[in-house]
Design a protein around this motif. Sequence first.
Motif, PDB file in Angstrom:
ATOM      1  N   SER A  19       0.836  -1.207   0.000  1.00 34.36           N
ATOM      2  CA  SER A  19       0.000   0.000   0.000  1.00 34.36           C
ATOM      3  C   SER A  19       0.871   1.258   0.000  1.00 34.36           C
ATOM      4  O   SER A  19       2.088   1.192   0.153  1.00 34.36           O
ATOM      5  CB  SER A  19      -0.938   0.002   1.212  1.00 34.36           C
ATOM      6  N   ARG A  20       0.230   2.380  -0.180  1.00 34.46           N
ATOM      7  CA  ARG A  20       0.925   3.672  -0.157  1.00 34.46           C
ATOM      8  C   ARG A  20       0.382   4.507   0.992  1.00 34.46           C
ATOM      9  O   ARG A  20      -0.799   4.438   1.317  1.00 34.46           O
ATOM     10  CB  ARG A  20       0.722   4.412  -1.472  1.00 34.46           C
ATOM     11  N   HIS A  21       1.259   5.312   1.567  1.00 36.30           N
ATOM     12  CA  HIS A  21       0.852   6.202   2.649  1.00 36.30           C
ATOM     13  C   HIS A  21      -0.161   7.199   2.091  1.00 36.30           C
ATOM     14  O   HIS A  21       0.072   7.784   1.023  1.00 36.30           O
ATOM     15  CB  HIS A  21       2.060   6.931   3.223  1.00 36.30           C
ATOM     16  N   PRO A  22      -1.283   7.417   2.774  1.00 35.36           N
ATOM     17  CA  PRO A  22      -2.333   8.275   2.218  1.00 35.36           C
ATOM     18  C   PRO A  22      -1.931   9.743   2.084  1.00 35.36           C
ATOM     19  O   PRO A  22      -2.438  10.445   1.211  1.00 35.36           O
ATOM     20  CB  PRO A  22      -3.487   8.120   3.214  1.00 35.36           C
ATOM     21  N   LYS A  23      -1.010  10.219   2.904  1.00 37.75           N
ATOM     22  CA  LYS A  23      -0.616  11.623   2.847  1.00 37.75           C
ATOM     23  C   LYS A  23       0.689  11.841   2.086  1.00 37.75           C
ATOM     24  O   LYS A  23       0.810  12.763   1.284  1.00 37.75           O
ATOM     25  CB  LYS A  23      -0.489  12.171   4.267  1.00 37.75           C
ATOM     26  N   HIS A  24       1.689  10.969   2.316  1.00 37.81           N
ATOM     27  CA  HIS A  24       3.023  11.184   1.754  1.00 37.81           C
ATOM     28  C   HIS A  24       3.323  10.325   0.535  1.00 37.81           C
ATOM     29  O   HIS A  24       4.306  10.565  -0.152  1.00 37.81           O
ATOM     30  CB  HIS A  24       4.082  10.952   2.835  1.00 37.81           C
ATOM     31  N   GLY A  25       2.504   9.305   0.278  1.00 37.78           N
ATOM     32  CA  GLY A  25       2.612   8.529  -0.950  1.00 37.78           C
ATOM     33  C   GLY A  25       3.698   7.474  -0.995  1.00 37.78           C
ATOM     34  O   GLY A  25       3.837   6.795  -1.995  1.00 37.78           O
ATOM     35  N   PHE A  26       4.499   7.310   0.084  1.00 34.67           N
ATOM     36  CA  PHE A  26       5.542   6.292  -0.007  1.00 34.67           C
ATOM     37  C   PHE A  26       4.948   4.896   0.125  1.00 34.67           C
ATOM     38  O   PHE A  26       3.846   4.702   0.625  1.00 34.67           O
ATOM     39  CB  PHE A  26       6.687   6.529   0.992  1.00 34.67           C
ATOM     40  N   TYR A  27       5.696   3.912  -0.332  1.00 32.40           N
ATOM     41  CA  TYR A  27       5.286   2.509  -0.455  1.00 32.40           C
ATOM     42  C   TYR A  27       5.635   1.730   0.814  1.00 32.40           C
ATOM     43  O   TYR A  27       6.711   1.910   1.375  1.00 32.40           O
ATOM     44  CB  TYR A  27       6.010   1.941  -1.682  1.00 32.40           C
ATOM     45  N   TYR A  28       4.749   0.855   1.258  1.00 27.92           N
ATOM     46  CA  TYR A  28       5.004  -0.017   2.402  1.00 27.92           C
ATOM     47  C   TYR A  28       5.447  -1.392   1.903  1.00 27.92           C
ATOM     48  O   TYR A  28       4.634  -2.143   1.361  1.00 27.92           O
ATOM     49  CB  TYR A  28       3.761  -0.156   3.283  1.00 27.92           C
ATOM     50  N   PRO A  29       6.732  -1.744   2.071  1.00 32.90           N
ATOM     51  CA  PRO A  29       7.233  -3.037   1.590  1.00 32.90           C
ATOM     52  C   PRO A  29       6.928  -4.200   2.541  1.00 32.90           C
ATOM     53  O   PRO A  29       7.226  -5.349   2.214  1.00 32.90           O
ATOM     54  CB  PRO A  29       8.736  -2.810   1.481  1.00 32.90           C
ATOM     55  N   ILE A  30       6.358  -3.892   3.720  1.00 28.73           N
ATOM     56  CA  ILE A  30       5.935  -4.915   4.677  1.00 28.73           C
ATOM     57  C   ILE A  30       4.601  -4.484   5.284  1.00 28.73           C
ATOM     58  O   ILE A  30       4.195  -3.332   5.142  1.00 28.73           O
ATOM     59  CB  ILE A  30       6.968  -5.146   5.804  1.00 28.73           C
ATOM     60  N   ASN A  31       3.944  -5.395   5.973  1.00 29.77           N
ATOM     61  CA  ASN A  31       2.722  -5.057   6.695  1.00 29.77           C
ATOM     62  C   ASN A  31       3.083  -4.234   7.926  1.00 29.77           C
ATOM     63  O   ASN A  31       4.024  -4.574   8.655  1.00 29.77           O
ATOM     64  CB  ASN A  31       1.988  -6.340   7.105  1.00 29.77           C
ATOM     65  N   TYR A  32       2.348  -3.152   8.139  1.00 27.46           N
ATOM     66  CA  TYR A  32       2.654  -2.204   9.209  1.00 27.46           C
ATOM     67  C   TYR A  32       1.351  -1.801   9.877  1.00 27.46           C
ATOM     68  O   TYR A  32       0.343  -1.575   9.214  1.00 27.46           O
ATOM     69  CB  TYR A  32       3.326  -0.981   8.585  1.00 27.46           C
ATOM     70  N   GLY A  33       1.369  -1.757  11.191  1.00 28.77           N
ATOM     71  CA  GLY A  33       0.143  -1.390  11.897  1.00 28.77           C
ATOM     72  C   GLY A  33       0.447  -0.992  13.323  1.00 28.77           C
ATOM     73  O   GLY A  33       1.476  -0.409  13.609  1.00 28.77           O
ATOM     74  N   TYR A  34      -0.450  -1.378  14.219  1.00 33.73           N
ATOM     75  CA  TYR A  34      -0.306  -0.990  15.622  1.00 33.73           C
ATOM     76  C   TYR A  34      -0.865  -2.082  16.529  1.00 33.73           C
ATOM     77  O   TYR A  34      -1.648  -2.936  16.116  1.00 33.73           O
ATOM     78  CB  TYR A  34      -1.012   0.337  15.891  1.00 33.73           C
ATOM     79  N   ILE A  35      -0.423  -2.019  17.789  1.00 36.54           N
ATOM     80  CA  ILE A  35      -0.893  -2.950  18.802  1.00 36.54           C
ATOM     81  C   ILE A  35      -2.000  -2.235  19.580  1.00 36.54           C
ATOM     82  O   ILE A  35      -1.730  -1.238  20.259  1.00 36.54           O
ATOM     83  CB  ILE A  35       0.250  -3.382  19.736  1.00 36.54           C
ATOM     84  N   PRO A  36      -3.256  -2.682  19.448  1.00 38.47           N
ATOM     85  CA  PRO A  36      -4.372  -2.011  20.118  1.00 38.47           C
ATOM     86  C   PRO A  36      -4.209  -1.987  21.643  1.00 38.47           C
ATOM     87  O   PRO A  36      -3.581  -2.868  22.228  1.00 38.47           O
ATOM     88  CB  PRO A  36      -5.592  -2.848  19.731  1.00 38.47           C
ATOM     89  N   ASN A  37      -4.783  -0.954  22.231  1.00 40.45           N
ATOM     90  CA  ASN A  37      -4.815  -0.802  23.689  1.00 40.45           C
ATOM     91  C   ASN A  37      -3.437  -0.662  24.324  1.00 40.45           C
ATOM     92  O   ASN A  37      -3.192  -1.119  25.433  1.00 40.45           O
ATOM     93  CB  ASN A  37      -5.581  -1.962  24.341  1.00 40.45           C
ATOM     94  N   THR A  38      -2.506  -0.069  23.571  1.00 43.46           N
ATOM     95  CA  THR A  38      -1.181   0.265  24.087  1.00 43.46           C
ATOM     96  C   THR A  38      -0.966   1.748  23.835  1.00 43.46           C
ATOM     97  O   THR A  38      -1.594   2.325  22.949  1.00 43.46           O
ATOM     98  CB  THR A  38      -0.070  -0.522  23.377  1.00 43.46           C
ATOM     99  N   ILE A  39      -0.067   2.355  24.568  1.00 39.41           N
ATOM    100  CA  ILE A  39       0.266   3.759  24.337  1.00 39.41           C
ATOM    101  C   ILE A  39       1.784   3.888  24.337  1.00 39.41           C
ATOM    102  O   ILE A  39       2.452   3.493  25.298  1.00 39.41           O
ATOM    103  CB  ILE A  39      -0.342   4.688  25.409  1.00 39.41           C
ATOM    104  N   GLY A  40       2.318   4.434  23.260  1.00 40.65           N
ATOM    105  CA  GLY A  40       3.754   4.671  23.151  1.00 40.65           C
ATOM    106  C   GLY A  40       4.112   6.060  23.650  1.00 40.65           C
ATOM    107  O   GLY A  40       3.257   6.823  24.119  1.00 40.65           O
ATOM    108  N   GLY A  41       5.383   6.403  23.533  1.00 40.69           N
ATOM    109  CA  GLY A  41       5.886   7.686  23.982  1.00 40.69           C
ATOM    110  C   GLY A  41       5.285   8.879  23.268  1.00 40.69           C
ATOM    111  O   GLY A  41       5.292   9.999  23.785  1.00 40.69           O
ATOM    112  N   ASP A  42       4.752   8.655  22.072  1.00 38.79           N
ATOM    113  CA  ASP A  42       4.133   9.740  21.311  1.00 38.79           C
ATOM    114  C   ASP A  42       2.645   9.894  21.609  1.00 38.79           C
ATOM    115  O   ASP A  42       1.958  10.692  20.987  1.00 38.79           O
ATOM    116  CB  ASP A  42       4.350   9.543  19.813  1.00 38.79           C
ATOM    117  N   GLY A  43       2.127   9.094  22.574  1.00 39.66           N
ATOM    118  CA  GLY A  43       0.710   9.164  22.927  1.00 39.66           C
ATOM    119  C   GLY A  43      -0.193   8.364  22.002  1.00 39.66           C
ATOM    120  O   GLY A  43      -1.403   8.342  22.181  1.00 39.66           O
ATOM    121  N   GLU A  44       0.381   7.716  21.013  1.00 40.94           N
ATOM    122  CA  GLU A  44      -0.361   6.888  20.059  1.00 40.94           C
ATOM    123  C   GLU A  44      -0.140   5.417  20.399  1.00 40.94           C
ATOM    124  O   GLU A  44       0.778   5.064  21.141  1.00 40.94           O
ATOM    125  CB  GLU A  44       0.143   7.151  18.630  1.00 40.94           C
TER     126      GLU A  44
END
Length: 71
Positions: A16-41
Amino acid sequence: MLNKKVSVVIDRPLGSRHPKHGFYYPINYGYIPNTIGGDGEEIDAHVIGEFEPLETFCGYVVAIIHREDDV
């Protein structure tokens, strides 16, 4: 989280491509639900060793990446 089993929501599937910046994702990328990182996400997750686009993934954390440009 190292060596823990986690579920990942894939919001940027392989090929897929990033919706804002258009770069290509060469692997599957996502997030771990119900966790919070240092950036608050929710904590980001890169899924390696899978060669088809995924919607979800369940597996073990084998590495932790600390990005210099991230909070």
